[in-house]
Design a protein around this motif. Sequence first.
Motif: not given
Ligand code: PHE
Length: 452
Positions: A25, A27, A30, A107, A232, A240, A326, A329-330
């Motif tokens: 989450a 990454g 934020n 992404i 996001f 993910a 992150s 996970a993507l």
């Molecule tokens: N949540 C991650 C971020 O804030 C990006 C992300 C998106 C990761 C979707 C996994 C799935 O940077």
Amino acid sequence: MDTKKSIHGEWSSRTTFILAATGSAVGLGNIWKFPYITGENGGGAFVIVYLLCVALVGIPVMMAETMFGRRGRENPVNTMHLLTKEANADEHWPYLGWMGVIAGVLILSYYSVVAGWACGYVLKAIDGSFFGVDAQGAKNLFTAFTASPLQLLFWHTGFMAATMLIVARGLSQGFEKSIRFLIPGLFLLLFLLVGYAMTTDSYFQGLHFMFNPDFSKLTGNSILVALGQAFFSLGIGMGAVMVYGAYLPKKVSITETITIIAIADTVVALLAGIAIFPIVLSNNLPLNSGPGLIFESLPIAFGNMFGGWLFGILFFVMLVFAALSSSIALIEPAVSWLVENKGMERSKACWCAGGVTWLLGFGSALSFNIGSDVTVFGKTFYDLLDYLTSNLMLPIGGFCIAIFAGWMMSQAHSEAELAMVKPLHYKAWRLLIRYIAPAAIFVVFLSVVGVV
Ligand code: PHE
């Protein structure tokens, strides 16, 4: 399905899951994206809408997505197949898993380019490029950097290679080790930056911008951007969280862990904003300068604060790590799909999925320089991918997850998976997932299309 485990293994503990999911989450979303889109969308009112989206839509959907993963125990496509069968639902539901696999690759292709900027900035921090830099100097540094296709492609390639190396090593060795020290370190550095922001003369002005809502600045589109950002940033709507849920031991409480993760994610985004806006304002930088915002503002802080050389290095290293946790996970939904459904070895699956993502990334890297004139609907390649994924695919994915969890899956199953201590909590979740979340997403879409 109760005793089934994923062939990829399980998280070794509840803490590891919390760390991994927080790593996914927290990454660039934020620290890089939240401040810049808050700047572009007028501040306070946008932040309030964002917080509402997280609480009313994001958290319930995140719980549902984790629950799907833990029940199905496979990649998003197969998990959706299994759940569809179990619920006797329409045979098209597994497409939801598909959309997630594709969204993840799309992404990551541009995410990796921006993570590459952070890598490049580690080097700049080391070689003293930020030393004594003013607003114009920091801007020039960023402009010169992004104007070079070679540099962007170089760092994008390096970042993708690092991601795929970690993913290739699999769950426990690769993932778990790389995230243990990341989150605490990141929090620490953000607090330090907030401390620096307090010393600037625009600290309260920055807070005012972030927390004083001016609803006249909100448009239908900015509400969609807030919703998309909630998805996001939490990393939901694309599978993910479903894959991470697939590795979650049965005894861990989904409700508790997801709430902790969502709060941590939100706090990091708010801290990033609180740190960045005062620096931007006190240096008379434009608030709406877009994707370059943190790269044009933070070097000023590091270049002028005590110990800034070291903190600058640490910050950008942390940002790279946050992006890495992150990125893994993507790409994991695509990799686990190749392993489980195409019978590929994990390492081969990594190079395939990673290769496609890497190539796609060229489009985004070049859209900041030689390809900046190539636009579709007035958007560059990067803008287009970002809009398509964050603002369309993730919310649509989230909408479908909510409908499936609230209306297709049997109540007995979701109640058992979520195992909420108080029946009232379950009732609240069910209300949110059946009515509030889908309705909110639907209305936001309508408002963008201009119907509302
Ligand atoms: N949540 C991650 C971020 O804030 C990006 C992300 C998106 C990761 C979707 C996994 C799935 O940077």
